[in-house]
Write a protein that holds these residues in place. Structure first.
Motif, short mmCIF file in Angstrom:
data_model
loop_
_atom_site.label_atom_id
_atom_site.label_comp_id
_atom_site.label_asym_id
_atom_site.label_seq_id
_atom_site.Cartn_x
_atom_site.Cartn_y
_atom_site.Cartn_z
N UNK A 75 -0.99 1.63 -3.44
CA UNK A 75 -1.84 2.25 -2.43
C UNK A 75 -1.30 1.85 -1.05
N UNK A 76 -0.83 2.82 -0.23
CA UNK A 76 -0.25 2.47 1.07
C UNK A 76 -1.18 1.63 1.95
N UNK A 77 -2.48 1.85 1.84
CA UNK A 77 -3.43 1.12 2.68
C UNK A 77 -3.52 -0.36 2.29
N UNK A 78 -3.11 -0.67 1.06
CA UNK A 78 -3.12 -2.07 0.62
C UNK A 78 -1.74 -2.71 0.71
N UNK A 79 -0.76 -1.93 1.23
CA UNK A 79 0.59 -2.46 1.41
C UNK A 79 0.67 -3.16 2.76
N UNK A 80 0.41 -4.44 2.76
CA UNK A 80 0.37 -5.21 4.00
C UNK A 80 1.73 -5.80 4.35
N UNK A 81 2.77 -5.36 3.62
CA UNK A 81 4.14 -5.76 3.94
C UNK A 81 4.72 -4.89 5.03
#
Length: 513
Positions: A75-81
């Motif tokens: 999920x892009x919104x959970x990709x905090x990298x």
């Protein structure tokens, strides 16, 4: 309803055996008309991966098969990298969709798209305090696919300008070098390698993760085309001291330009630290790149390259072309590209204005500071600067503990099981013994989402504390083998294991763009 078999010319011959007209136009088999995607034969077949199939696939089936596969991505919104924007308003999404078919480079056909680019260049240049042309000329700059292309252009301009000067003086012009921090993103290594420029590094230490101005200026010699200074490193989000580098060059009377890599910080610092001198207010700063698809708040990929004035962009790098119907100047590495992202950038700037950007960046800074405080209470060591002194991100590591059997990579794996992508990585060369983690606070990372992440960090630490050493060892083995997964092997075997980059030499982790 007209059957396709009846639509044919008189001279076409239908062959019942091949069910083709002239062996070119296949007639659909009515048995392949399905009422359900998953009742079709395609659902029970492997998708093509090496050879283009001979036959067609119904559009609904093709779309569903691709959607199903992409649903397995994170999920892009959970990709905090990643620093890359993952949210835009519905209104501009519709406009960008309408512009998918526009080839931006065709100025004759799409003059208003070209005008929108010029407006963006002028707005961003003035945001960076570029000297205003008294004749009202447009600022010198261009849109790019991202900061990587912008950095390539900035590097080429510095190299060509240095070469021209050396040739005019009758001196050797074949050995250019560039000075930069070892914490640069990999695109700087690419620029140096692709354009035959020697890399001269100021290495990080275990207590300093940004360039040392004194060491940087000391490395400058007659072959130096410029110094790269980073406004927001990908490791810790810190701003390098561009003013100190500028002042040392002026003090020593050294004719060496500065290019500021403001990929991440260019749309943050002007709103959070407006008095910070890092841009064209400094006389040695001749070019700047910034990523519109990071804190510029546009979907990937759009970047911007800007120069102080035309004298810093040599004429021989600019090409005039007219084959698309109008005379136009081109000074990008790429030619054809979509207009959507440039239009998206213009929307954000006129929709939000300085007040809107400032409000968003202030909120992100507050959330990052809150997260830092909460992680400190968990015992974490914070590696990033807060209070707006750097990017709105939180870089942290576990406290030293010789008895602990897990590390940052293990914590990252635990968080991934909850859907979060929080990268664990080693620091830049000469400080690579340090392991750390990083959370990029983007526009859609609200305080509520921050609380959810903090809860999961606590749970991850509790789970790891309760695990025995054997289970921890399995986790660590999984993380070591993660990149060896077949789906991650996108490089041809011939190019694996290279040793010429900082990554290959030191195991350095390049920050995610």
């Amino acid at each position: 309803m007209v059957h396709l078999a009846s639509v044919k010319n008189d001279d076409e011959v239908f062959d019942p055996a091949s069910r083709k007209i002239d062996s070119l136009s296949p007639i659909p088999d009515e048995s392949e008309i399905y009422t359900n995607v998953y009742g079709s034969r395609f659902a029970a077949e492997h998708l093509p991966d090496h050879v283009m199939p001979e036959g067609e696939m119904p559009r609904q089936v093709a779309a569903r098969m691709i959607r199903d596969e992409l649903s397995l991505d994170g999920n892009p919104k959970l990709n905090l990298a990643s620093f890359v924007t993952t949210y835009m308003e519905d209104e501009i999404e519709e406009i960008m969709t309408d512009s998918f078919s526009k080839n931006f480079i065709d100025y004759e056909e799409y003059p208003h798209s070209a005008e929108i680019q010029n407006r963006c260049v002028n707005m961003i240049a003035r945001l960076f305090n570029c000297p205003t042309d008294p004749n009202g000329e447009n600022a010198m700059g261009t849109s790019t696919i991202g900061s990587s292309e912008a950095i390539m252009l900035g590097t080429l301009a510095m190299k060509k300008r240095w070469q021209n000067k050396r040739k005019a003086e009758g001196k050797d012009w074949t050995r250019p070098n560039i000075v930069m921090n070892s914490a640069v993103q990999v695109c700087w290594e690419k620029a140096a390698r692709y354009f035959d420029i020697e890399e001269k590094y100021v290495y990080c230490t275990e207590s300093r993760f940004v360039i040392d101005p004194q060491q940087a200026v000391d490395l400058v010699d007659e072959n130096t085309i410029g110094i790269c200074a980073i406004l927001g490193t990908t490791y810790t989000g810190e701003y390098e001291d561009v003013k100190a580098i500028n002042d040392l060059l002026v003090e020593r009377g050294i004719d060496c330009p500065i290019h500021v890599d403001a990929a991440s910080g260019g749309f943050v610092a002007p709103f959070i630290q407006p008095d910070l001198a890092w841009d064209f207010r400094l006389e040695k700063v001749v070019s700047i790149n910034v990523s519109g698809h990071k804190y510029g708040l546009v979907y990937p990929g759009v970047g911007w390259a800007l120069w102080r004035s035309p004298e810093y962009l040599p004429k021989e790098l600019v090409f005039n072309i007219n084959y698309l119907g109008a005379d136009q100047a081109s000074f990008t590495l790429n030619f054809s590209k979509g207009a959507s992202q440039v239009i998206g950038q213009y929307y954000q700037m006129i929709r939000l204005g300085k007040h809107g950007y400032r409000s968003i960046m202030v909120n992100l800074t507050r959330i990052a500071d809150y997260m830092s405080d909460q992680l400190k209470q968990m015992g974490m060591i914070i590696m990033s600067q807060g209070k707006g002194k750097g990017l709105p991100l939180v870089a942290f590591r576990l406290p030293p503990n010789p008895d602990r059997v897990y590390d940052e990579f293990t914590v990252a794996h635990q968080l991934r099981e909850r859907g979060w992508v929080v990268p664990a990585y080693t620091m830049a060369p000469h400080s690579e013994k340090l392991q750390m983690m990083r959370v990029v606070v983007r526009e859609d990372f609200s305080m509520n989402r921050c609380d959810s992440l903090l809860i999961d960090v606590k749970l991850a630490l509790q789970n790891l504390e309760s695990m025995d050493e054997a289970m921890i060892t399995k986790y660590q083995a999984h993380m070591r083998n993660h990149r060896a997964h077949p789906r991650h092997k996108q490089t041809h075997a011939q190019y694996q294991g290279e040793k010429h980059s900082l990554q290959g030499q030191h195991g350095k982790t390049h920050g995610v763009c």
